[in-house]
Design a protein around this motif. Sequence first.
Motif, PDB file in Angstrom:
ATOM      1  N   ILE A 152      -3.536   1.722 -11.866  1.00 43.88           N
ATOM      2  CA  ILE A 152      -4.779   1.135 -11.357  1.00 43.88           C
ATOM      3  C   ILE A 152      -4.494  -0.183 -10.654  1.00 43.88           C
ATOM      4  O   ILE A 152      -5.003  -0.454  -9.557  1.00 43.88           O
ATOM      5  N   ALA A 153      -3.662  -1.023 -11.278  1.00 44.69           N
ATOM      6  CA  ALA A 153      -3.369  -2.339 -10.709  1.00 44.69           C
ATOM      7  C   ALA A 153      -2.626  -2.220  -9.384  1.00 44.69           C
ATOM      8  O   ALA A 153      -2.963  -2.896  -8.405  1.00 44.69           O
ATOM      9  N   TRP A 154      -1.609  -1.358  -9.329  1.00 51.13           N
ATOM     10  CA  TRP A 154      -0.843  -1.220  -8.087  1.00 51.13           C
ATOM     11  C   TRP A 154      -1.698  -0.655  -6.961  1.00 51.13           C
ATOM     12  O   TRP A 154      -1.511  -1.015  -5.789  1.00 51.13           O
ATOM     13  N   LYS A 155      -2.633   0.206  -7.302  1.00 52.67           N
ATOM     14  CA  LYS A 155      -3.538   0.748  -6.282  1.00 52.67           C
ATOM     15  C   LYS A 155      -4.402  -0.357  -5.695  1.00 52.67           C
ATOM     16  O   LYS A 155      -4.637  -0.416  -4.477  1.00 52.67           O
ATOM     17  N   LYS A 156      -4.885  -1.269  -6.547  1.00 53.79           N
ATOM     18  CA  LYS A 156      -5.697  -2.390  -6.064  1.00 53.79           C
ATOM     19  C   LYS A 156      -4.857  -3.366  -5.237  1.00 53.79           C
ATOM     20  O   LYS A 156      -5.331  -3.921  -4.247  1.00 53.79           O
ATOM     21  N   LEU A 157      -3.611  -3.567  -5.657  1.00 55.89           N
ATOM     22  CA  LEU A 157      -2.748  -4.522  -4.960  1.00 55.89           C
ATOM     23  C   LEU A 157      -2.244  -4.000  -3.625  1.00 55.89           C
ATOM     24  O   LEU A 157      -1.807  -4.782  -2.773  1.00 55.89           O
ATOM     25  N   ALA A 158      -2.298  -2.678  -3.429  1.00 58.25           N
ATOM     26  CA  ALA A 158      -1.783  -2.095  -2.190  1.00 58.25           C
ATOM     27  C   ALA A 158      -2.495  -2.651  -0.965  1.00 58.25           C
ATOM     28  O   ALA A 158      -1.893  -2.801   0.107  1.00 58.25           O
ATOM     29  N   ALA A 159      -3.761  -2.984  -1.106  1.00 56.43           N
ATOM     30  CA  ALA A 159      -4.526  -3.507   0.031  1.00 56.43           C
ATOM     31  C   ALA A 159      -4.047  -4.890   0.459  1.00 56.43           C
ATOM     32  O   ALA A 159      -4.238  -5.290   1.615  1.00 56.43           O
ATOM     33  N   TYR A 160      -3.411  -5.632  -0.471  1.00 48.44           N
ATOM     34  CA  TYR A 160      -2.985  -6.992  -0.155  1.00 48.44           C
ATOM     35  C   TYR A 160      -1.537  -7.069   0.322  1.00 48.44           C
ATOM     36  O   TYR A 160      -1.138  -8.085   0.894  1.00 48.44           O
ATOM     37  N   ARG A 161      -0.762  -6.030   0.098  1.00 46.12           N
ATOM     38  CA  ARG A 161       0.659  -6.072   0.449  1.00 46.12           C
ATOM     39  C   ARG A 161       0.900  -6.394   1.920  1.00 46.12           C
ATOM     40  O   ARG A 161       1.675  -7.307   2.237  1.00 46.12           O
ATOM     41  N   PRO A 162       0.274  -5.663   2.863  1.00 48.05           N
ATOM     42  CA  PRO A 162       0.545  -5.977   4.272  1.00 48.05           C
ATOM     43  C   PRO A 162       0.063  -7.365   4.695  1.00 48.05           C
ATOM     44  O   PRO A 162       0.605  -7.953   5.624  1.00 48.05           O
ATOM     45  N   ARG A 163      -0.929  -7.898   4.003  1.00 49.05           N
ATOM     46  CA  ARG A 163      -1.459  -9.214   4.359  1.00 49.05           C
ATOM     47  C   ARG A 163      -0.610 -10.354   3.795  1.00 49.05           C
ATOM     48  O   ARG A 163      -0.601 -11.453   4.362  1.00 49.05           O
ATOM     49  N   LEU A 164       0.087 -10.080   2.688  1.00 50.25           N
ATOM     50  CA  LEU A 164       0.831 -11.145   2.018  1.00 50.25           C
ATOM     51  C   LEU A 164       2.344 -10.967   2.073  1.00 50.25           C
ATOM     52  O   LEU A 164       3.071 -11.862   1.643  1.00 50.25           O
ATOM     53  N   ALA A 165       2.804  -9.843   2.560  1.00 47.17           N
ATOM     54  CA  ALA A 165       4.250  -9.609   2.619  1.00 47.17           C
ATOM     55  C   ALA A 165       4.925 -10.694   3.444  1.00 47.17           C
ATOM     56  O   ALA A 165       4.533 -10.975   4.581  1.00 47.17           O
TER      57      ALA A 165
END
Length: 496
Positions: free
Chosen positions: A313-326
């Motif tokens: 659940i957590a990784w699914k929510k964090l997936a949206a932020y990866r491209p913005r914060l990578a």
Amino acid sequence: MSLLRVKIQDVFNEPGCEKNRDKDAKARKEGCSKPLTPGAAAGGCAFDGAKIVLQPITDVAHLIHAPLACEGNSWDNRGAASSGPALWRTSFTTDLTELDVVMGQGERKLFKAILEIKEAYGPPAIFVYPTCVTALIGDDIEAVCKRAAEKYGLAVVPVNAPGFVGSKNLGNKLAGEALLEHVIGTLEPDDAGPYDINILGEFNLSGEFWLVKPLLDRLGIRVRACIPGDARYVDIACAHRARAAMVVCSTALINLARKMDERWDIPFFEGSFYGITDTSDALRNIAELLVKQGADPEILGRTEVLIAEEEAIAWKKLAAYRPRLAGKRVLLNTGGVKSWSVVHALMEIGIEIVGTSVKKSTVEDKERIKQILKDDNHIFEQMAARELYAMLSEHKADILLSGGRTQFVALKAKTPWLDINQERQHPYAGYDGMVELVRQIDLAIQNPIWCQVREPAPWDCQPAVGEELPRTKSENVTLHAVQEFSGTTAADFGEC
């Protein structure tokens, strides 16, 4: 004061501390902190440290036996939260005056204050804190507390940690000694079970432990006592019947954890609830300790199932932020357990750590950071405000994570800043807390205000003679909004 001196020496010789064990006998007697200079700020005194550890015990009256200013400087010094009682947020002091000192009225005034609190609030216990003034004039706090407890029929606990004896960190440990000597083990629970644990050094800042407790509840694990966050006096008094313990901040209560292990066979480990991996590891370690203490091994399987569900659940929510914060660069100016746990948590989603402070971190904390970052150049004991400003103004970091003391350095450098210390307004523990931390970092970095404040000021954009003063980008946004009425386009105006 001789008894206090013995307690301090006992804390200095703490065998549970790896750093302390590596010292020779002479260095061990000197403790971990430099001696305080009278009248100088040293990041908090021993009284402040003791109050920090004990004040989150929510149903207890905290009475400061001192002049008024001592309580005014320490009240509500952390953002801990309570799920019920609010007595801990009421400030009590004997308000000692010069006349009281000269006439020797301190002990009598303290005895009367204890009676007034009992009659007005009826707490299960009153914690009494002497400070520099009352300790120096020789008020016998322990004798007064013992007599008041016998006469009034409630627990009156002396917390002997006057400010002049040492640093805030020493005060943390002296608070643990007070709990061990006067509170823990004084009551017997009627519902002790094989899945009872203690959490030590968790302050429930912004209610973040409430994001972790439901996970333990789902596993059938009961938190017998969370010391001190959202704690009740009875829970702490019964804490000796827990089967295992987790230490969240070892520098604060490692002495308490070790002595509870020695007296009541409560094994402990040091862990963190910051980050996905560290939260999962903490849950596994708790389950494994309970099994070693006699719990049914089936809890290990249930723990793995819970971890798999929550991580997905957590990784699914964090997936949206990866491209913005990578690739975004973070500078940490914290220390303690957050110096390594937050580093690990942020690196899990691709954020680069350009530096982290290790002030107040243990030897184990520093070793963890070295293993995670694989570069000692990103580790610093402390950084002066001027150096911090230079690093931020040169755009070596995209955001600063720190406490309130350095927020204005970041703002002056026109760099996003996020509070991650005790005054923070958002909970960051557990799986949901990690998602919230990433969300707050994203909001801070992507806030459009930074594009505006980094633009040159209008007076730095001087037009040529006869030319109209050019507009900034933010002003052009406004022009676009009104162009349909005026017939003027943004192209008619220049940009800085």
